[in-house]
Scaffold this motif. Structure first.
Motif, PDB file in Angstrom:
ATOM      1  N   SER A 180       0.854  -1.184   0.000  1.00  0.00           N
ATOM      2  CA  SER A 180       0.000   0.000   0.000  1.00  0.00           C
ATOM      3  C   SER A 180       0.888   1.231   0.000  1.00  0.00           C
ATOM      4  N   LEU A 181       0.423   2.294  -0.688  1.00  0.00           N
ATOM      5  CA  LEU A 181       1.183   3.546  -0.694  1.00  0.00           C
ATOM      6  C   LEU A 181       0.830   4.422   0.500  1.00  0.00           C
ATOM      7  N   ASN A 182      -0.121   3.986   1.307  1.00  0.00           N
ATOM      8  CA  ASN A 182      -0.482   4.757   2.493  1.00  0.00           C
ATOM      9  C   ASN A 182       0.636   4.666   3.531  1.00  0.00           C
ATOM     10  N   ASN A 183       1.213   5.799   3.845  1.00  0.00           N
ATOM     11  CA  ASN A 183       2.228   5.911   4.897  1.00  0.00           C
ATOM     12  C   ASN A 183       3.490   5.079   4.645  1.00  0.00           C
ATOM     13  N   VAL A 184       3.812   4.841   3.372  1.00  0.00           N
ATOM     14  CA  VAL A 184       5.105   4.245   3.073  1.00  0.00           C
ATOM     15  C   VAL A 184       6.136   5.375   3.046  1.00  0.00           C
ATOM     16  N   THR A 185       7.321   5.138   3.592  1.00  0.00           N
ATOM     17  CA  THR A 185       8.312   6.207   3.658  1.00  0.00           C
ATOM     18  C   THR A 185       8.934   6.433   2.289  1.00  0.00           C
ATOM     19  N   LYS A 186       9.405   7.651   2.072  1.00  0.00           N
ATOM     20  CA  LYS A 186      10.013   7.976   0.782  1.00  0.00           C
ATOM     21  C   LYS A 186      11.283   7.173   0.541  1.00  0.00           C
ATOM     22  N   GLU A 187      11.990   6.803   1.607  1.00  0.00           N
ATOM     23  CA  GLU A 187      13.220   6.032   1.438  1.00  0.00           C
ATOM     24  C   GLU A 187      12.922   4.625   0.909  1.00  0.00           C
ATOM     25  N   ILE A 188      11.941   3.956   1.497  1.00  0.00           N
ATOM     26  CA  ILE A 188      11.557   2.615   1.061  1.00  0.00           C
ATOM     27  C   ILE A 188      10.980   2.649  -0.350  1.00  0.00           C
ATOM     28  N   PHE A 189      10.121   3.622  -0.598  1.00  0.00           N
ATOM     29  CA  PHE A 189       9.462   3.770  -1.894  1.00  0.00           C
ATOM     30  C   PHE A 189      10.498   4.090  -2.989  1.00  0.00           C
ATOM     31  N   SER A 190      11.400   5.009  -2.713  1.00  0.00           N
ATOM     32  CA  SER A 190      12.429   5.385  -3.697  1.00  0.00           C
ATOM     33  C   SER A 190      13.311   4.196  -4.046  1.00  0.00           C
ATOM     34  N   ALA A 191      13.689   3.437  -3.017  1.00  0.00           N
ATOM     35  CA  ALA A 191      14.555   2.274  -3.252  1.00  0.00           C
ATOM     36  C   ALA A 191      13.841   1.236  -4.115  1.00  0.00           C
ATOM     37  N   ALA A 192      12.537   1.042  -3.892  1.00  0.00           N
ATOM     38  CA  ALA A 192      11.781   0.066  -4.674  1.00  0.00           C
ATOM     39  C   ALA A 192      11.733   0.462  -6.148  1.00  0.00           C
ATOM     40  N   ILE A 193      11.450   1.734  -6.405  1.00  0.00           N
ATOM     41  CA  ILE A 193      11.383   2.188  -7.797  1.00  0.00           C
ATOM     42  C   ILE A 193      12.764   2.143  -8.447  1.00  0.00           C
ATOM     43  N   ALA A 194      13.779   2.563  -7.718  1.00  0.00           N
ATOM     44  CA  ALA A 194      15.140   2.543  -8.276  1.00  0.00           C
ATOM     45  C   ALA A 194      15.568   1.119  -8.612  1.00  0.00           C
ATOM     46  N   GLN A 195      15.263   0.163  -7.732  1.00  0.00           N
ATOM     47  CA  GLN A 195      15.654  -1.228  -7.995  1.00  0.00           C
ATOM     48  C   GLN A 195      14.902  -1.792  -9.192  1.00  0.00           C
ATOM     49  N   GLU A 196      13.622  -1.439  -9.318  1.00  0.00           N
ATOM     50  CA  GLU A 196      12.850  -1.942 -10.451  1.00  0.00           C
ATOM     51  C   GLU A 196      13.354  -1.343 -11.763  1.00  0.00           C
ATOM     52  N   ILE A 197      13.802  -0.108 -11.731  1.00  0.00           N
ATOM     53  CA  ILE A 197      14.398   0.485 -12.934  1.00  0.00           C
ATOM     54  C   ILE A 197      15.649  -0.288 -13.335  1.00  0.00           C
ATOM     55  N   ILE A 198      16.446  -0.683 -12.337  1.00  0.00           N
ATOM     56  CA  ILE A 198      17.638  -1.487 -12.609  1.00  0.00           C
ATOM     57  C   ILE A 198      17.246  -2.846 -13.192  1.00  0.00           C
ATOM     58  N   ASP A 199      16.209  -3.479 -12.615  1.00  0.00           N
ATOM     59  CA  ASP A 199      15.819  -4.835 -13.012  1.00  0.00           C
ATOM     60  C   ASP A 199      14.961  -4.866 -14.276  1.00  0.00           C
ATOM     61  N   ASN A 200      13.977  -3.967 -14.321  1.00  0.00           N
ATOM     62  CA  ASN A 200      12.983  -4.031 -15.411  1.00  0.00           C
ATOM     63  C   ASN A 200      12.541  -2.641 -15.855  1.00  0.00           C
ATOM     64  N   GLY A 201      13.495  -1.720 -15.986  1.00  0.00           N
ATOM     65  CA  GLY A 201      13.155  -0.368 -16.392  1.00  0.00           C
ATOM     66  C   GLY A 201      13.120  -0.209 -17.901  1.00  0.00           C
ATOM     67  N   THR A 202      12.628   0.922 -18.358  1.00  0.00           N
ATOM     68  CA  THR A 202      12.643   1.216 -19.792  1.00  0.00           C
ATOM     69  C   THR A 202      14.065   1.556 -20.222  1.00  0.00           C
ATOM     70  N   GLU A 203      14.260   1.685 -21.528  1.00  0.00           N
ATOM     71  CA  GLU A 203      15.588   2.064 -22.033  1.00  0.00           C
ATOM     72  C   GLU A 203      15.951   3.479 -21.641  1.00  0.00           C
ATOM     73  N   ARG A 204      14.978   4.229 -21.127  1.00  0.00           N
ATOM     74  CA  ARG A 204      15.230   5.601 -20.671  1.00  0.00           C
ATOM     75  C   ARG A 204      15.425   5.652 -19.157  1.00  0.00           C
ATOM     76  N   ASP A 205      15.621   4.497 -18.527  1.00  0.00           N
ATOM     77  CA  ASP A 205      15.798   4.401 -17.079  1.00  0.00           C
ATOM     78  C   ASP A 205      14.601   4.981 -16.325  1.00  0.00           C
ATOM     79  N   THR A 206      13.427   4.538 -16.715  1.00  0.00           N
ATOM     80  CA  THR A 206      12.197   4.974 -16.056  1.00  0.00           C
ATOM     81  C   THR A 206      11.298   3.760 -15.836  1.00  0.00           C
ATOM     82  N   ILE A 207      10.250   3.970 -15.057  1.00  0.00           N
ATOM     83  CA  ILE A 207       9.120   3.044 -15.007  1.00  0.00           C
ATOM     84  C   ILE A 207       7.865   3.872 -15.299  1.00  0.00           C
TER      85      ILE A 207
END
Length: 583
Positions: A277-304
């Motif tokens: 859930s995005l309710n009350n998730v910290t920015k540190e945990i959320f940022s790390a999740a998105i950054a890791q997914e970009i590394i694993d399965n991101g677009t060629e532009r390094d985005t999701i």
């Protein structure tokens, strides 16, 4: 050599560098203590600093849960920062927060309120109790960016500065401090409207220049925040702390209620990273999740991708017409308008977003984390004093208060509490100090400043930002960091090797080059410290050292210029009020 015709001379008791909330609060206090005050603002007054972007403010006020205490609030702050904060400074911060809010109320600010006129209180992640409040803005002032709660704080402070007729010099930036022996006795600044140098004699000087997040290509902070105070303080002999750490916002695009995040395969992925859930998730945990997914399965532009179409389906919004949000409008209205207009919630970084913005009501948007406020800064004591006599620091340029991360709500309080303290201390010192003369030729000679006159500053800034994005982003590792450090050092060496040019140098060009120098200094400190710290703590993450290591790394990294070279050394943390369970 600059001539006297190109220099304006200014005398003041207290010189304040910056125009955000820390600078304003310091100026108000110094003036009220009887000192003459001059503020040097990089840009237009009221359009700089981090405080304009503030959402909520945390304090154990009259609205708090009866079980809540200042000690609990301090413990929340210190524990979430990985116990690496200065607990003496953190306790002062929490204990004096309510005084600063009461002061804002006496100056005319009001809260967001419920229908029954009670103060609206929210719970934010990692706070034990609900204690976050937001402020209302009633002013008609115009700002180039920001959200109503932060704008309300800034407008209240701006009114107080203007009511005191404090001297404010806009569109000007400090390029160096002037010293007499160990003491700072003034500074040399550039006014890029008049294209003149400003030679300022002061008894005390306060740095309140904000962050250094402009070293990154994707950042939420204002364009002026190029680490000037950090680098200038460093070269003047100040010690810095935690320069390896920066906060990230998870999504530069933002996320309206009900937003769904998808990887390049159009798959939902947050659950894979422990976020249900995005309710009350910290920015540190959320940022790390998105950054890791970009590394694993991101677009060629390094985005999701982020899908916000459901929000528009469920809310009767006319997306074909312009939403006329104002500073007095709701926070949600302004977020929606910024996403529709700019493709990002951070309207001040439009230069870095694509030209053709997809329609968020119909299309997927691409997003990535963005560098937010840096955590590292100049070491100060409880009075705002640095290790350099007559030099003070407050706000985001000062480091070490809360450690390697902070829960939402303390950002707005740090500049108010420590701006007041630095202003009082600097003013009292100035009133018992005799002003010293500055040697004009020594301070202003082009040889003594910098001899580079033909650098392509726009290109070099872009190179620095892209290097930091590629090599020192949310999740770091030894190999990538080492390559980035080599690239940053090469740019610095190339600049140094081009010294000695004989072309005429203008003050404006001098400022542009010093911004590059400041960015390079901060970038080198961040990467070098990141290489040294071999663990993951708070907002600091190493993929090759993914665990918290209290046994070896419950320490701060300190940064200092010694014999012309950067030296970094670990120091023990004083766990005087609270400590981790396993220590």
């Amino acid at each position: 050599m600059f001539t006297t015709k190109e220099v304006s001379n200014i005398n003041t008791d207290v010189l304040i560098i910056g125009g955000g909330s820390a600078a304003c609060r310091a100026a108000i206090e110094a003036f009220d203590c009887g000192a003459s005050v001059t503020m040097i603002v990089k840009g237009l007054f009221g359009n700089s600093g981090c405080s304009l972007n503030v959402g909520t403010s945390a304090s154990v006020g009259s609205w708090a849960d009866p079980k809540d205490t200042n000690f609990t609030s301090m413990q929340d702050l210190i524990s979430y920062g990985g116990y690496s904060g200065n607990q003496t400074l953190a306790k002062i911060l929490v204990d004096e927060t309510q005084d600063r809010i009461n002061e804002l109320i006496s100056w005319g600010i009001d809260f967001d309120r419920n229908e029954d006129n009670s103060i609206t209180v929210s719970y934010s992640a990692e706070h034990t109790y609900p204690r976050n409040v937001a402020f209302k803005d009633y002013s008609t002032r115009k700002h180039s960016y920001g959200y109503p709660p932060g704008i309300a704080i800034m407008n209240t402070l701006l009114d107080q500065v203007e009511n005191r007729n404090i001297q404010v010099i806009q569109n000007s930036a400090l390029i160096k401090l002037v010293k007499d022996g160990a003491d700072v006795i003034g500074g040399l600044a550039v006014n890029y409207e008049s294209d003149k140098l400003l030679l300022i004699k002061s008894k005390t000087t306060i740095l309140a220049t904000g962050t250094y997040s402009q070293i990154f290509s994707k950042t939420s902070v204002s364009l002026e925040e190029t680490g000037d105070g950090h680098a200038i303080g460093y070269h003047a002999g100040a010690e810095l702390i935690d320069m390896e750490v920066v906060n990230f916002v998870p999504s530069a695009t933002g996320a309206l209620p009900g937003a769904v995040f998808l990887n390049a395969k159009k798959e939902e992925f947050l659950h894979k990273h422990g976020i249900n859930s995005l309710n009350n998730v910290t920015k540190e945990i959320f940022s790390a999740a998105i950054a890791q997914e970009i590394i694993d399965n991101g677009t060629e532009r390094d985005t999701i991708y982020v899908d916000m179409t459901e929000f528009f389906k469920n809310n009767d919004l006319n997306t074909d017409s312009d939403m006329k949000s104002t500073q007095q409008g709701s926070l949600l209205d302004i977020v929606i308008e910024n996403i529709k207009t700019y493709g990002t919630v951070w309207s001040q970084i439009v230069s870095s977003v694509p030209q053709n913005i997809p329609d968020p009501a119909k299309d997927l948007l691409e997003t990535t984390p963005a560098a937010h406020t840096t955590i590292g800064g100049i070491v100060v004591n409880e009075k705002g004093e640095t290790a350099v006599p007559m030099l003070y620091a407050a706000g985001a340029v000062a480091g070490g208060i809360y450690g390697h991360a902070r829960p939402e709500g303390y950002t707005s309080m740090i500049p108010l509490v420590y701006g007041k303290r630095a202003g009082k201390s600097a003013a009292e010192m100035s009133l018992r100090t005799k002003q010293k003369d500055i040697d004009f030729e020594k301070a202003c000679s082009s040889k003594n400043l910098l001899n580079i006159t033909d650098a392509d500053t726009k290109k070099i800034k872009s190179e620095i930002r892209n290097i930091m994005y590629s090599h020192c982003w949310v999740i770091r590792d030894n190999h990538t960091l080492a390559k980035g450090l080599n690239k940053i050092q090469k740019i610095a060496n190339d600049l140094s090797s081009s010294n000695g040019k004989t072309h005429k140098i203008t003050p404006k060009k001098l400022l542009e080059i010093y911004e590059i120098k400041n960015m390079l200094d901060c970038a080198e400190m961040m990467i070098s410290g990141s290489l040294l710290r071999k663990e993951t703590r708070g907002a600091f993450r190493r993929s090759d050292y993914p665990e918290l290591d209290n046994e070896n790394w419950l320490k701060n990294l300190r940064y200092k210029k010694i014999n012309g070279q950067l030296e970094i050394y670990p120091t023990e943390v004083d766990l005087k009020y609270c400590k981790p369970d396993n220590v």
